[in-house]
Design a protein around this motif. Structure first.
Motif, PDB file in Angstrom:
ATOM      1  N   LEU A 132       0.795  -1.230   0.000  1.00 23.70           N
ATOM      2  CA  LEU A 132       0.000   0.000   0.000  1.00 23.70           C
ATOM      3  C   LEU A 132       0.826   1.277   0.000  1.00 23.70           C
ATOM      4  O   LEU A 132       0.380   2.296  -0.531  1.00 23.70           O
ATOM      5  N   LEU A 133       2.000   1.242   0.612  1.00 29.19           N
ATOM      6  CA  LEU A 133       2.793   2.454   0.814  1.00 29.19           C
ATOM      7  C   LEU A 133       4.101   2.391   0.032  1.00 29.19           C
ATOM      8  O   LEU A 133       4.595   1.298  -0.266  1.00 29.19           O
ATOM      9  N   PRO A 134       4.690   3.547  -0.265  1.00 29.76           N
ATOM     10  CA  PRO A 134       6.016   3.551  -0.898  1.00 29.76           C
ATOM     11  C   PRO A 134       7.083   3.015   0.066  1.00 29.76           C
ATOM     12  O   PRO A 134       6.878   2.952   1.271  1.00 29.76           O
ATOM     13  N   ALA A 135       8.218   2.652  -0.475  1.00 26.63           N
ATOM     14  CA  ALA A 135       9.282   2.013   0.308  1.00 26.63           C
ATOM     15  C   ALA A 135       9.788   2.902   1.436  1.00 26.63           C
ATOM     16  O   ALA A 135      10.052   2.418   2.541  1.00 26.63           O
ATOM     17  N   GLN A 136       9.933   4.210   1.196  1.00 24.15           N
ATOM     18  CA  GLN A 136      10.467   5.096   2.223  1.00 24.15           C
ATOM     19  C   GLN A 136       9.525   5.191   3.425  1.00 24.15           C
ATOM     20  O   GLN A 136       9.968   5.151   4.573  1.00 24.15           O
ATOM     21  N   ILE A 137       8.240   5.291   3.170  1.00 24.01           N
ATOM     22  CA  ILE A 137       7.275   5.383   4.272  1.00 24.01           C
ATOM     23  C   ILE A 137       7.190   4.038   4.996  1.00 24.01           C
ATOM     24  O   ILE A 137       7.090   3.993   6.233  1.00 24.01           O
TER      25      ILE A 137
END
Length: 180
Positions: A132-137
């Motif tokens: 669901l979220l990008p890798a950094q988050i």
């Protein structure tokens, strides 16, 4: 006569360490730091192989790999830190801190391994946020969640289950030696 608990009595000075004791302490600290660091690298490598080309490759999204790295650092660092300390406790002791017995040491090692399993499960659950979220988050969330995953375990009254009395007995025996 005072009813105080001995606060006014002078304490005997602790004997100073010798040069050999300082060297042994330094070697011990370096050994513990080395095992913690090497343990973190080893678990990160094992989790990376299990996810990249192993059986878990389809279970963890690409954006969730950093969560497994954070979990691997926590798992390997904790195990690499605690095992040498438990083993040092088995061979070193004095009148204030008695040696750790084999049963108590085995219980402590088992507790570390159970906590490693908890951290592994938490790492895989947080890694699922990569869908669901990008890798950094996902990485930021992983650092927070894995870093504080021990909090619920710290709030459990382990003494009621017969698992926390070793620390109380240690403090109690130390206190009883001082009172005599």
């Amino acid at each position: 006569m005072s009813a105080e608990s001995g606060a006014g009595r002078p304490k005997a000075p602790r004997p100073r360490r010798s040069a050999a004791g300082n060297v042994a302490f330094g070697v011990g600290v370096l050994l513990v730091l080395a095992t913690a660091t090497l343990g973190a690298y080893a678990v990160v490598a094992l989790l990376g192989q299990a996810v990249d080309s192993g059986p878990l490759s389809s279970a963890v999204p690409e954006e969730g790999h950093n969560a497994l790295i954070v979990g691997g650092i926590a798992i390997g660092g904790l195990t690499g830190l605690m095992l040498p300390l438990i083993f040092f406790g088995m061979v070193r002791g004095n009148e204030h801190t008695p040696r750790v017995g084999p049963v108590s040491a085995a219980r402590k090692v088992l507790a570390v391994l159970v906590f490693d399993v908890v951290l592994t499960v938490v790492s895989f659950v947080v890694a699922q946020l990569g869908w669901l979220l990008p890798a950094q988050i996902t990485t930021v969330v992983a650092v927070f969640v894995i870093g504080f995953s021990w909090m619920p375990l710290a709030m459990v009254p382990w003494e009621r289950f017969g698992l926390g009395e070793g620390f109380g007995k240690l403090r109690g025996s130390s206190a009883s030696h001082q009172a005599q």
